[in-house]
Enzyme design. Structure first.
Site, PDB file in Angstrom:
ATOM      1  N   GLN A 181      -6.411   3.917  -2.265  1.00 60.90           N
ATOM      2  CA  GLN A 181      -6.739   4.550  -3.550  1.00 60.90           C
ATOM      3  C   GLN A 181      -6.752   6.073  -3.397  1.00 60.90           C
ATOM      4  O   GLN A 181      -7.439   6.611  -2.535  1.00 60.90           O
ATOM      5  CB  GLN A 181      -8.109   4.038  -4.039  1.00 60.90           C
ATOM      6  CG  GLN A 181      -8.505   4.556  -5.406  1.00 60.90           C
ATOM      7  CD  GLN A 181      -7.576   4.080  -6.524  1.00 60.90           C
ATOM      8  OE1 GLN A 181      -7.180   2.928  -6.575  1.00 60.90           O
ATOM      9  NE2 GLN A 181      -7.210   4.982  -7.403  1.00 60.90           N
TER      10      GLN A 181
ATOM     11  N   LYS B  78      -8.509  -3.376 -10.070  1.00 59.98           N
ATOM     12  CA  LYS B  78      -7.418  -3.954  -9.261  1.00 59.98           C
ATOM     13  C   LYS B  78      -7.879  -5.255  -8.625  1.00 59.98           C
ATOM     14  O   LYS B  78      -7.143  -6.246  -8.605  1.00 59.98           O
ATOM     15  CB  LYS B  78      -6.952  -2.939  -8.204  1.00 59.98           C
ATOM     16  CG  LYS B  78      -6.151  -1.792  -8.838  1.00 59.98           C
ATOM     17  CD  LYS B  78      -5.915  -0.611  -7.916  1.00 59.98           C
ATOM     18  CE  LYS B  78      -5.297   0.547  -8.713  1.00 59.98           C
ATOM     19  NZ  LYS B  78      -5.106   1.771  -7.944  1.00 59.98           N
TER      20      LYS B  78
ATOM     21  N   ASP C 122       2.227   0.454  -3.816  1.00 60.05           N
ATOM     22  CA  ASP C 122       2.127   1.568  -4.767  1.00 60.05           C
ATOM     23  C   ASP C 122       3.489   2.235  -4.972  1.00 60.05           C
ATOM     24  O   ASP C 122       3.703   2.936  -5.962  1.00 60.05           O
ATOM     25  CB  ASP C 122       1.131   2.626  -4.242  1.00 60.05           C
ATOM     26  CG  ASP C 122      -0.176   2.624  -5.017  1.00 60.05           C
ATOM     27  OD1 ASP C 122      -0.196   2.093  -6.147  1.00 60.05           O
ATOM     28  OD2 ASP C 122      -1.168   3.139  -4.487  1.00 60.05           O
TER      29      ASP C 122
END
Ligand code: NAP
Length: 279
Positions: free
Chosen positions: A96, A52, A119
């Site tokens: 995460q 990422k 997200d």
């Protein structure tokens, strides 16, 4: 002969489009900034977080890294998220997953400000997606839609069957197919006669979490098959939820693993980061 849907190529195209867009935004004095929070050192999470950050660097998105100790308390993590929510320099916040067991993932997801929820997991973001309002789309299902669209595969009016109903993949996948006017069926572990249902699909999405589960007998001749699964087999090679070799001779198009849905997830995350500053 089945068409291979090339997620590596399509994700590169998307990243290049985003890079050009970010250059234009920077010329106007706007630089998107993503805060990436990782708790602990789970090896798979380290790989994902690194990828990422690399994608951010390629596109020109600034990234702030928070590498937190495994033992951090939930309260401390929530305080960091709260500070980032109020930090005007930060446009997107990504935590995460999975988190260590002593931290409740739902509480953390709820704590991220919806306008920074790149997200797409916050209930407000999910709600907006369901009612078709503007907002971030969850990255993996949004990546599947892009794979289909950019491969000129029509969704409208098609029988779409999703295997799996997780909050991260199956459910939002079904919603996005519905938004594209597909006729959608969601299946799961309690579904009866699964094969009979999957064999109706013009577009079959496999998000089961079981290696090579979908064999030719689950698939209609000429169907499009999208494999969301990622597993390592006994030889440490990547494979999906679909038995590619068994199915490939029967379908009109299929995503490989690796090189199908996987690379699209990061591309769509990057798209959400740019979306935070799109005017
Ligand atoms: P998950 O949370 O484990 O959900 C699996 C779903 O499959 C559940 O809804 C389950 O039904 C259903 N299922 C399990 N066994 C079944 C069976 N025998 N017949 C029908 N349905 C069955 O997994 P997930 O997070 O959605 O992930 C799915 C796969 O995608 C995994 O391999 C994961 O690694 C991969 N993944 C890939 C990406 C990417 O970027 N490419 C991103 C996320 C996930 P119940 O609800 O009834 O239990």
């Amino acid at each position: 002969m089945a068409k291979l849907i090339d997620g590596k190529l399509i994700s590169s195209q998307i990243k290049d489009e985003l890079k050009a867009e970010v250059e234009e935004l920077k010329a106007k004095g706007v630089t998107p900034c993503l805060a990436v929070i990782q708790v602990g050192n789970d090896p798979a999470s380290c790989v994902y977080v690194n990828n990422k950050k690399k994608a951010c660097a390629y596109i020109g998105i600034e990234s702030l890294s928070f590498e937190l100790e495994e033992q951090i308390s939930q309260e401390e993590l929530l305080t960091i998220i709260d500070e980032l929510n109020h930090n005007e320099m930060v446009n997107g916040i990504l935590v995460q997953l999975p988190l260590p067991k002593h931290i409740d993932e739902n509480t953390v997801i709820h704590a991220i400000a919806p306008e920074k929820d790149v997200d797409g997991f916050h209930p407000e973001t999910v709600g907006n997606m369901c009612i078709g309002s503007k907002g971030f789309l969850p990255c993996t299902p949004a990546g599947v839609i892009q794979l289909l669209k950019r491969s000129n595969i029509d969704i409208e009016g098609k029988e779409c069957v999703v295997i799996g109903r997780s909050n991260i993949v199956g459910k939002p996948m079904a919603m996005l197919l519905l938004r594209e006017n597909g006729t959608v069926t969601i299946t799961h572990s309690r579904t009866k006669d699964l094969k009979e249902i999957t064999k109706r699909a013009d577009i079959l999405i496999a998000a089961i979490g079981k290696p090579k589960f979908v064999t030719a007998e689950y698939v209609k001749e000429g169907a499009v098959v999208v494999d969301v699964g990622i597993h390592r087999n006994e030889n440490n090679k990547l494979c999906g939820d679909v038995d590619f070799d068994d199915v490939v001779g029967k379908v009109s198009a299929i995503t490989p693993v690796p090189g199908g849905v996987g690379p699209m997830t990061i591309a769509m995350l990057m798209n959400n980061c740019v979306e935070t500053v799109r005017q």
